[in-house]
Design an enzyme around this catalytic site. Structure first.
Site, mmCIF file in Angstrom:
data_model
loop_
_atom_site.group_PDB
_atom_site.id
_atom_site.type_symbol
_atom_site.label_atom_id
_atom_site.label_comp_id
_atom_site.label_asym_id
_atom_site.label_seq_id
_atom_site.Cartn_x
_atom_site.Cartn_y
_atom_site.Cartn_z
ATOM 1 N N SER A 125 0.832 -1.204 0.000
ATOM 2 C CA SER A 125 0.000 0.000 0.000
ATOM 3 C C SER A 125 0.864 1.250 0.000
ATOM 4 C CB SER A 125 -0.866 -0.019 1.261
ATOM 5 O OG SER A 125 -1.481 1.232 1.446
ATOM 6 N N TYR A 149 -1.753 -0.615 10.679
ATOM 7 C CA TYR A 149 -1.996 -1.203 9.351
ATOM 8 C C TYR A 149 -0.775 -0.972 8.452
ATOM 9 C CZ TYR A 149 -3.675 -1.465 4.529
ATOM 10 O OH TYR A 149 -3.796 -1.746 3.190
ATOM 11 N N LYS A 153 2.005 -3.767 6.813
ATOM 12 C CA LYS A 153 2.369 -3.931 5.395
ATOM 13 C C LYS A 153 3.884 -3.817 5.219
ATOM 14 C CE LYS A 153 -1.530 -4.648 3.351
ATOM 15 N NZ LYS A 153 -1.778 -5.913 2.677
HETATM 16 P P1 NAD Z 1 -11.076 -6.801 1.090
HETATM 17 O O1 NAD Z 1 -11.292 -6.776 2.557
HETATM 18 O O2 NAD Z 1 -12.222 -6.603 0.195
HETATM 19 O O3 NAD Z 1 -10.325 -8.143 0.672
HETATM 20 C C1 NAD Z 1 -9.434 -8.823 1.546
HETATM 21 C C2 NAD Z 1 -9.863 -10.278 1.588
HETATM 22 O O4 NAD Z 1 -8.983 -11.006 2.460
HETATM 23 C C3 NAD Z 1 -11.275 -10.448 2.129
HETATM 24 O O5 NAD Z 1 -12.017 -11.255 1.233
HETATM 25 C C4 NAD Z 1 -11.073 -11.141 3.480
HETATM 26 O O6 NAD Z 1 -12.150 -12.013 3.776
HETATM 27 C C5 NAD Z 1 -9.768 -11.882 3.255
HETATM 28 N N1 NAD Z 1 -8.981 -12.154 4.471
HETATM 29 C C6 NAD Z 1 -8.610 -11.283 5.435
HETATM 30 N N2 NAD Z 1 -7.863 -11.916 6.364
HETATM 31 C C7 NAD Z 1 -7.762 -13.210 5.965
HETATM 32 C C8 NAD Z 1 -7.116 -14.357 6.487
HETATM 33 N N3 NAD Z 1 -6.425 -14.303 7.648
HETATM 34 N N4 NAD Z 1 -7.215 -15.537 5.825
HETATM 35 C C9 NAD Z 1 -7.920 -15.609 4.656
HETATM 36 N N5 NAD Z 1 -8.553 -14.558 4.116
HETATM 37 C C10 NAD Z 1 -8.467 -13.375 4.757
HETATM 38 O O7 NAD Z 1 -9.946 -5.702 0.776
HETATM 39 P P2 NAD Z 1 -9.374 -5.188 -0.614
HETATM 40 O O8 NAD Z 1 -9.695 -3.744 -0.723
HETATM 41 O O9 NAD Z 1 -9.753 -6.104 -1.698
HETATM 42 O O10 NAD Z 1 -7.807 -5.292 -0.325
HETATM 43 C C11 NAD Z 1 -7.024 -6.398 -0.748
HETATM 44 C C12 NAD Z 1 -5.588 -6.156 -0.327
HETATM 45 O O11 NAD Z 1 -5.133 -4.919 -0.881
HETATM 46 C C13 NAD Z 1 -5.409 -6.042 1.188
HETATM 47 O O12 NAD Z 1 -4.214 -6.725 1.543
HETATM 48 C C14 NAD Z 1 -5.258 -4.557 1.411
HETATM 49 O O13 NAD Z 1 -4.464 -4.276 2.533
HETATM 50 C C15 NAD Z 1 -4.560 -4.109 0.126
HETATM 51 N N6 NAD Z 1 -4.803 -2.687 -0.199
HETATM 52 C C16 NAD Z 1 -6.086 -2.238 -0.353
HETATM 53 C C17 NAD Z 1 -6.308 -0.879 -0.617
HETATM 54 C C18 NAD Z 1 -7.703 -0.337 -0.770
HETATM 55 O O14 NAD Z 1 -7.869 0.882 -0.724
HETATM 56 N N7 NAD Z 1 -8.725 -1.168 -0.979
HETATM 57 C C19 NAD Z 1 -5.225 0.009 -0.751
HETATM 58 C C20 NAD Z 1 -3.934 -0.495 -0.593
HETATM 59 C C21 NAD Z 1 -3.735 -1.843 -0.326
HETATM 60 N N1 UFG Z 2 -13.071 11.134 3.158
HETATM 61 C C1 UFG Z 2 -14.074 12.029 3.470
HETATM 62 N N2 UFG Z 2 -15.266 11.526 3.886
HETATM 63 C C2 UFG Z 2 -15.502 10.186 3.997
HETATM 64 C C3 UFG Z 2 -14.467 9.279 3.662
HETATM 65 C C4 UFG Z 2 -13.250 9.796 3.255
HETATM 66 O O1 UFG Z 2 -13.906 13.233 3.382
HETATM 67 O O2 UFG Z 2 -16.597 9.806 4.405
HETATM 68 C C5 UFG Z 2 -11.794 11.683 2.706
HETATM 69 C C6 UFG Z 2 -10.638 11.285 3.605
HETATM 70 O O3 UFG Z 2 -10.526 12.185 4.683
HETATM 71 C C7 UFG Z 2 -9.463 11.355 2.635
HETATM 72 C C8 UFG Z 2 -10.092 10.970 1.288
HETATM 73 O O4 UFG Z 2 -11.491 11.122 1.442
HETATM 74 O O5 UFG Z 2 -9.032 12.654 2.552
HETATM 75 C C9 UFG Z 2 -9.796 9.545 0.889
HETATM 76 O O6 UFG Z 2 -10.124 8.689 1.985
HETATM 77 P P1 UFG Z 2 -10.189 7.117 1.854
HETATM 78 O O7 UFG Z 2 -10.525 6.587 3.217
HETATM 79 O O8 UFG Z 2 -11.049 6.722 0.717
HETATM 80 O O9 UFG Z 2 -8.686 6.737 1.428
HETATM 81 P P2 UFG Z 2 -7.310 6.898 2.203
HETATM 82 O O10 UFG Z 2 -6.384 7.610 1.272
HETATM 83 O O11 UFG Z 2 -7.488 7.456 3.550
HETATM 84 O O12 UFG Z 2 -6.834 5.374 2.383
HETATM 85 C C10 UFG Z 2 -6.962 4.390 1.359
HETATM 86 C C11 UFG Z 2 -7.132 3.020 2.006
HETATM 87 C C12 UFG Z 2 -5.870 2.619 2.736
HETATM 88 C C13 UFG Z 2 -4.711 2.681 1.789
HETATM 89 C C14 UFG Z 2 -4.602 4.029 1.135
HETATM 90 C C15 UFG Z 2 -3.527 3.952 0.098
HETATM 91 O O13 UFG Z 2 -8.220 3.049 2.917
HETATM 92 O O14 UFG Z 2 -5.999 1.295 3.204
HETATM 93 O O15 UFG Z 2 -5.844 4.383 0.517
HETATM 94 O O16 UFG Z 2 -3.493 5.044 -0.686
HETATM 95 F F1 UFG Z 2 -3.571 2.414 2.448
#
Ligand code: NAD
Ligand code: UFG
Length: 337
Positions: A125, A149, A153
């Site tokens: 991330s 978190y 990572k």
């Molecule tokens: P998500 O929660 O939709 O998907 C994660 C999946 O992992 C889920 O289906 C959950 O059930 C499964 N899981 C969690 N812990 C587990 C375990 N111990 N064993 C087996 N399964 C498990 O989240 P996502 O948005 O699809 O994110 C996927 C990956 O990408 C994550 O590792 C997250 O940290 C990373 N990531 C997401 C974002 C974002 O904004 N969505 C940004 C940066 C990184």
């Molecule tokens: N925000 C609002 N109102 C809301 C939700 C979010 O104003 O109800 C704002 C937040 O303050 C931030 C922006 O929208 O300024 C984006 O927020 P998100 O929560 O959508 O995204 P973040 O950048 O905070 O974090 C996301 C994921 C993290 C990941 C990161 C990587 O949640 O897990 O992107 O770029 F690590």
């Protein structure tokens, strides 16, 4: 054709990655404990691709279970997305984050060691960078996460680096995602947050659909062009295609390699809101509220390394991200339920 294990494949990003893998002709095995997802996403993946995948409900901390799935399915490569991802929750429950994200990764690596699989693509991330020294973030930017978190990572990346130093057999790619949004063009797959969405885009979509009264913008006094935070939003299908390119890269590149996956474009909260309203011709009532603890003013990616070395190119613009989110929201107001 590869036999690919996708951990966390039932989740938001994982299900879109599964579509890309199946469409590229790979065999897909998913392991997911469904702690934040539904097995119905697996049905949707199969229905939009017309191909089957193998799904096992299992926690990745079950090393023995992983070994038997990997042996039975002759897994060559692993795409590791399983983990917990809510920044705020990680502050409240740090041990759950270290257990899932660090302990889970360790368990997977033991299983890979036991079965001989040596290629891994890891979901990292942008949060590993922390408060920017400079923007856009390059992969050489210092890493100083500000939440459990983010630390989980970075710890996982550390283990992966150390493993690659220990033996030249390993080929590991860490993809540092920026802000994935949007949904598959079929509107059969998308983000399905449980309870109140933490993230901006699903919150906007739920307000537009009338499921929530209004969006609260968390602060408009940041040092940005309109006072609201700036992020690098990218379409989840562009993110998914980045995994295919990372798979190809890992076939010949031994060692540990980190890549940013972001578009290189910063968009403020107000700009995303305006784009969503204009693209979808809907109104999203909103108000300004206090800042959310831990938010950084602005960050976006320098994706040059992924463009040059992976041949990755994001193809979808902000309008596509907003439009696909909205079509998924309308088609599935209650997600996969
Ligand atoms: P998500 O929660 O939709 O998907 C994660 C999946 O992992 C889920 O289906 C959950 O059930 C499964 N899981 C969690 N812990 C587990 C375990 N111990 N064993 C087996 N399964 C498990 O989240 P996502 O948005 O699809 O994110 C996927 C990956 O990408 C994550 O590792 C997250 O940290 C990373 N990531 C997401 C974002 C974002 O904004 N969505 C940004 C940066 C990184
Ligand atoms: N925000 C609002 N109102 C809301 C939700 C979010 O104003 O109800 C704002 C937040 O303050 C931030 C922006 O929208 O300024 C984006 O927020 P998100 O929560 O959508 O995204 P973040 O950048 O905070 O974090 C996301 C994921 C993290 C990941 C990161 C990587 O949640 O897990 O992107 O770029 F690590």
């Amino acid at each position: 054709m590869l036999n690919v294990l996708v951990t966390g494949g039932a989740g938001y990003i994982g299900s879109h990655v599964c579509v890309a893998l199946l469409e590229a002709g790979h065999q897909v095995t998913v392991v997911d404990n469904l702690c934040n997802s539904s097995a119905r996403s697996m049905d949707a993946v199969q229905s939009v691709t017309g191909r089957t995948l193998n799904f096992t409900q299992m926690d990745i901390r079950d090393t023995t279970g992983l070994v038997s799935v990997m042996q039975a399915r002759s897994v060559d490569v692993v795409i590791h997305l399983a983990g917990l991802k809510a920044v705020g929750e990680s502050v409240q429950s740090p041990l759950a984050y270290y257990s899932n994200n660090v302990g889970g990764t360790l368990s997977l690596l033991h299983a890979m060691e036991a079965t001989g699989a040596r290629r891994l693509i890891f979901s990292s991330s942008a949060t590993v960078y922390g408060v920017p020294d400079f923007l856009p973030y390059t992969e050489t930017h210092p890493t100083r996460p500000s939440s459990p978190y983010g630390h989980s990572k970075l710890h996982a990346e550390r283990m992966l680096r150390d493993l690659c130093h220990s033996s030249g057999d390993w080929s590991i790619v860490a993809l540092r995602y920026f802000n994935p949004v949007g949904a598959h063009a079929s509107a059969e797959l998308g983000e399905d947050p449980r309870g109140t969405p933490n993230n901006l885009m699903p919150f906007i979509a739920q307000v537009a659909a009338g499921l929530r009264d209004r969006l609260t913008i968390f602060g408009d006094d940041y040092a940005t062009r309109d006072g609201t935070c700036v992020r690098d939003y990218l379409h989840v299908m562009d993110l998914a295609s980045g995994h295919l390119e990372a798979l190809s890269y890992s076939a010949t590149a031994a060692g540990f390699h980190a890549f940013n996956l972001g578009t290189g474009q910063g968009t403020s909260v107000r700009e995303l809101l305006a784009a969503f309203e204009a693209t979808n011709r809907v109104r999203v009532p909103h108000e300004i509220g206090p800042r959310r603890a831990g938010d950084i003013d602005a960050f976006w990616a320098d994706p040059a390394r992924a463009v040059i070395h992976l041949g990755w190119k994001p193809r979808h613009d902000l309008a596509d991200m907003c439009e696909s989110t909205w079509r998924w929201q309308l088609a599935h107001p209650r997600g996969f339920q």
